[in-house]
Each structure stands twice: as C-alpha cells, then as structure tokens.
Design a protein around this motif. Structure first.
Motif, short mmCIF file in Angstrom:
data_model
loop_
_atom_site.label_atom_id
_atom_site.label_comp_id
_atom_site.label_asym_id
_atom_site.label_seq_id
_atom_site.Cartn_x
_atom_site.Cartn_y
_atom_site.Cartn_z
N UNK A 171 -91.18 -29.50 -40.62
CA UNK A 171 -91.44 -28.74 -39.39
C UNK A 171 -91.68 -29.59 -38.16
N UNK A 172 -92.06 -30.86 -38.33
CA UNK A 172 -92.30 -31.71 -37.16
C UNK A 172 -90.98 -32.19 -36.57
N UNK A 173 -91.07 -32.72 -35.36
CA UNK A 173 -89.89 -33.30 -34.71
C UNK A 173 -90.16 -34.78 -34.46
N UNK A 174 -89.19 -35.59 -34.83
CA UNK A 174 -89.30 -37.03 -34.62
C UNK A 174 -88.38 -37.42 -33.47
N UNK A 175 -88.87 -38.24 -32.58
CA UNK A 175 -88.07 -38.67 -31.44
C UNK A 175 -87.84 -40.18 -31.49
N UNK A 176 -86.64 -40.58 -31.12
CA UNK A 176 -86.28 -42.00 -30.99
C UNK A 176 -85.72 -42.20 -29.60
N UNK A 177 -86.37 -43.07 -28.85
CA UNK A 177 -85.97 -43.32 -27.46
C UNK A 177 -85.93 -42.02 -26.65
N UNK A 178 -86.89 -41.14 -26.91
CA UNK A 178 -86.99 -39.89 -26.17
C UNK A 178 -86.09 -38.78 -26.64
N UNK A 179 -85.28 -39.03 -27.66
CA UNK A 179 -84.35 -38.04 -28.19
C UNK A 179 -84.90 -37.42 -29.46
N UNK A 180 -85.23 -36.11 -29.46
CA UNK A 180 -85.70 -35.47 -30.70
C UNK A 180 -84.53 -35.32 -31.68
#
Length: 199
Positions: free
Chosen positions: A65-74
């Motif tokens: 259910x969580x969202x992971x972001x890399x360099x501001x991109x979910x």
C-alpha cells in the motif's frame, strides 16, 4: 505484503554489494512503473538509490500500500508497464539477451477479471489503472519479440518447462523449496551451457 520486513531481512541475511554493483562498469537498469503516468520508468540508480529502486520495482499494486519514490518519481512494480523489458534491452544496444522467467516459455498473460474493480482501489490514479489493464497486451508483445527477435539479436530464456508449484503469494514451504531448487538447477545448467558456447 510486508515488503519492508522482507527488504530488511534480505539486507541483514544476504546484503547486496551495492558498491560493486554500481561500480562494475556494466550499465545497470531497473524497470519500474510510474504511478503518475502509468508508463515504464527505467532507473539507472546510484549507490544511495539502489535499494529504493529495487524495492519500488517489485512493489505490487494492491499488495503493497505504500508508495516508494526514486528521484521524486513515485514507482511501483515494473511488471505493470513493462513485464518483460526485452524491447528496452534491445533499444539500449543488447544483442544477446537472457530472460529469467517464472513461467513456461510459451506462457502469455490474459486480461484479468479484477480490472473492473481497479478504480475503487486507485482513486485519482487513472494512469496506473490503465497501465494495469493493458499489462497483458504488453506482456504478449514481449513474448512475441522473444520468439521472433530481430535478425541481429538472440534471446535466451531460462524458464521452467511446466508451471511452478508456487504462485505470487505462495506460503507453502515445500513448494517454495522445490521451486527454489528448480530455479537454481535451471540457472546452473544455463551458466554451464553459456560457458561452452563462448569457448
């Protein structure tokens, strides 16, 4: 799915050599799906973003259910927008592509019945809903590419000849152990065959 616990346990028991991975000189790309656009995102991580990129690339919608972001991109699981990124590998210059699959070589996805319920779970994320709904079509296209690649490209699949006992959320220790052994055997056989072909 407690993906956070899983990654913590992996880091504790089988730590990834992040420095070696990033510094090996080989281009390392992680396929993910943009939550915002529903399109594939091909992440070239640095040492401090490798774990987040890998974790995000296997974060299954609905099950995590969580969202992971890399360099501001979910991002979420790369299998949504590009389940088998062979065409992207070819576009990047790969001409001998090895694909590791958990499905038999001829398996193709079909449209899922769950697609009618997706808007209820992903309100405000229509692009992601659309990507999930069309994932089977992208999968089929990738399988067609693997079985009939361009003339300058060879695609080798490491895949079980029959369906595995385990499914995406299997918890049966015996089934998991059996499929794990099969996977190791298929991998060892491929490495041996690859070595003979290169000599």
């Amino acid at each position: 799915m407690d993906l956070d616990w899983l990654w913590d346990e992996l880091a504790r028991r089988e730590p990834l050599n992040v420095g070696g991975l990033v510094a090996c000189g080989t281009e390392f790309v992680i396929a993910a799906t943009s939550v915002t656009t529903g399109r594939p995102v091909y992440v070239r991580p640095e040492a401090h973003t490798v774990f987040d990129a890998l974790k995000g690339s296997c974060a299954l919608p609905l099950l995590y259910r969580r969202t992971i972001s890399v360099d501001g991109e979910p991002i979420v699981d790369g299998g949504v927008a590009d389940p088998l990124p062979v065409e992207e590998a070819y576009r990047l210059g790969a001409r001998r592509i090895v694909v590791v699959r958990s499905r038999p070589p001829r398996f193709v996805k079909k449209a899922g019945l769950e697609s009618r319920f997706l808007p209820l779970f992903f309100r405000g994320r229509q692009a992601l809903v659309d990507a999930i709904r069309s994932s089977h079509a992208r999968y089929r296209r990738s399988v067609a590419f693997m079985h009939a690649p361009p003339g300058d490209c060879t695609v080798v699949q490491i895949a079980p000849p029959e369906p595995l006992r385990t499914k995406r959320t299997s918890r049966d220790p015996d089934a998991l152990a059996q499929d794990y052994r099969l996977g190791r055997q298929f991998g060892a056989d491929f490495v041996d065959r690859w070595g003979r072909e290169k000599t």
